[in-house]
Design a protein around this motif. Structure first.
Motif, mmCIF file in Angstrom:
data_model
loop_
_atom_site.group_PDB
_atom_site.id
_atom_site.type_symbol
_atom_site.label_atom_id
_atom_site.label_comp_id
_atom_site.label_asym_id
_atom_site.label_seq_id
_atom_site.Cartn_x
_atom_site.Cartn_y
_atom_site.Cartn_z
ATOM 1 N N GLN A 31 0.796 -1.235 0.000
ATOM 2 C CA GLN A 31 0.000 0.000 0.000
ATOM 3 C C GLN A 31 0.825 1.279 0.000
ATOM 4 O OE1 GLN A 31 -3.295 -0.255 2.996
ATOM 5 N NE2 GLN A 31 -2.364 -2.243 3.435
ATOM 6 N N ARG B 94 0.877 5.475 2.281
ATOM 7 C CA ARG B 94 -0.529 5.750 2.590
ATOM 8 C C ARG B 94 -1.156 4.628 3.417
ATOM 9 N NH1 ARG B 94 -3.821 7.398 -2.659
ATOM 10 N NH2 ARG B 94 -5.430 7.568 -1.028
ATOM 11 N N TYR C 96 -1.526 5.208 7.067
ATOM 12 C CA TYR C 96 -2.499 6.204 7.513
ATOM 13 C C TYR C 96 -3.911 5.835 7.084
ATOM 14 C CZ TYR C 96 0.968 9.257 9.469
ATOM 15 O OH TYR C 96 1.955 9.772 10.272
ATOM 16 N N LYS C 97 -4.112 4.538 6.809
ATOM 17 C CA LYS C 97 -5.449 4.047 6.513
ATOM 18 C C LYS C 97 -6.323 4.244 7.750
ATOM 19 C CE LYS C 97 -8.183 1.725 3.652
ATOM 20 N NZ LYS C 97 -8.509 2.186 2.299
#
Length: 316
Positions: free
Chosen positions: A177, A180, A183-184
Motif C-alpha cells: 500500500q 498511505r 495512515y489508513k
C-alpha cells in the motif's frame, strides 16, 4: 482562586500545572509507570479488536468472555499480548499527547475559559489530534499483529501458525500500500479519538469533584482526592467507551480491511449487520476503558507528584 476551581472543597485548588513539573523526571517516570498500566488493559483491547473485525454471520467468538477463553486455549496466555511490543512504542509517543494536553490546558485557562472542565475538554481534543497524526501507523501495525494467527471456527486446537513480527507486518503494509497504508483510517481515528479524549477529560473534570464530596469520611485530604480522582477516571472511561464505540468499530475495520474506506465500511457494516454491528466489542471496550481510566488517572497524578519541582513542593 474563586471561579477557577468551580467551588471545589478547600485544598483542591492546588492543581499541579505544567510549569510545576521537572520535565527530566517527568519524561523518565511517566513511561516507566504507564508500561504497567498498558500491560494491565492490553488483553481487553486485543479482545475488543478481534470482536470488532469478526463477521457476525460466521463469528469466531461468541462474546467477550468466550473470546478470552478461546484465545488462551488456542494461542496460549501470550496470545492476549500479540502486538504488545508495537503498542509499547505508543507509550513513549504518549509523552507528546500529555505534553500537548498540559500546554493547551494552560493556554485555555489563561485565554479562553476559567472553568477547568471546559479547559480539559479543549486540551483533550487538541492533544488527541496531534497525537493521532503520529501514532496511527503504530496502531495499524499493532492491530494487524493482534489478529494474526487466529484459528478457524472450531477453535479446538492450538494454532501452529507462526505470527508475524512488527517489522514483517510493517514491510508488508509498505509493499502492498505504500506510505498511505500506514495512515489508513486516519480520519476515522481523529473522529474517534478527538471526541473520545475530549469527552474523557471533560467528564472526568466534572465527575471527580462530586466523588470528593461524597467521600466525606475522615481521611487525609490527599488520599480523599486521589480516591475521588480514581473513581472519576473510571466513570469517564465507561461513559466514553459506550458513546464512542460506533466510531471505534468503523476505525478498526477501516484500518484492518484495507479494501474499504471509512464511508464504505460504514455502509457495508449497516447493510450486513445493522445498527447492532456498531456496538460490537462494546463490553470488551468498557472492560478496557473503565479500569484503564482508574489506572491512568491514578498513575498520571502519581507521576506528576513524583515529578514536581522540589522548590515548589506543597504541604498537604
Amino acid at each position: 482562586m474563586g471561579d477557577e476551581v468551580e467551588a471545589l472543597p478547600p485544598g483542591l485548588e492546588d492543581r499541579i500545572s505544567w510549569d510545576d513539573l521537572d520535565k527530566r523526571k517527568y519524561y523518565v517516570i511517566g513511561p516507566s509507570v504507564f508500561i504497567f498500566v498498558r500491560a494491565a488493559v492490553y488483553p481487553s483491547n486485543l479482545v475488543k479488536t478481534r470482536l470488532q473485525v469478526q463477521s457476525r454471520t460466521r463469528p469466531l467468538y461468541n462474546g467477550t468472555f468466550d473470546a478470552f477463553r478461546k484465545i488462551v486455549r488456542q494461542e496460549g496466555f501470550l496470545g492476549l499480548y500479540k502486538g504488545f511490543g508495537a503498542s509499547l512504542l505508543n507509550i513513549f509517543i504518549g509523552n507528546l499527547y500529555i505534553s500537548v494536553y498540559e500546554f493547551t490546558h494552560k493556554l485555555a485557562m489563561e485565554n479562553v475559559t476559567d472553568t477547568p472542565s471546559t479547559a480539559n475538554f479543549i486540551s483533550g481534543a487538541t492533544a488527541s489530534v496531534v497525537n493521532q497524526t503520529v501514532i496511527v501507523p503504530l496502531d495499524i501495525v499493532s492491530q494487524r499483529m493482534m489478529i494474526d494467527g487466529q484459528g478457524g471456527p472450531d477453535m479446538q486446537s492450538k494454532t501452529r501458525h507462526r505470527t508475524q513480527g512488527l517489522m514483517s507486518i510493517a514491510k508488508d503494509i509498505y509493499r502492498t500500500q505504500g506510505v498511505r497504508g500506514f495512515y489508513k483510517g486516519y480520519v476515522p481515528s481523529i473522529l474517534t479519538y478527538a471526541p473520545s479524549s475530549a469527552l474523557w477529560w471533560g467528564s472526568y473534570g466534572v465527575v471527580w469533584p462530586h466523588y470528593y464530596r461524597l467521600l466525606n469520611f475522615d481521611i487525609d485530604p490527599m488520599w480523599r482526592q486521589m480516591i475521588a480522582q480514581a473513581f472519576g477516571g473510571g466513570t469517564a472511561g465507561v461513559v466514553t467507551a459506550i458513546i464512542t464505540n460506533p466510531m471505534d468499530v468503523i476505525r478498526t475495520r477501516t484500518q484492518i480491511h484495507t479494501q474499504f474506506g471509512a464511508v464504505d465500511t460504514f455502509k457495508y457494516l449497516i447493510k450486513r449487520e445493522g445498527i447492532p454491528g456498531l456496538w460490537t466489542g462494546a463490553v470488551a471496550r468498557v472492560m478496557a476503558m473503565g479500569p484503564s481510566g482508574v489506572l491512568v488517572i491514578t498513575a498520571y497524578e502519581l507521576v506528576k507528584r513524583l515529578s514536581r519541582k522540589t522548590h515548589d513542593a506543597v504541604h498537604v
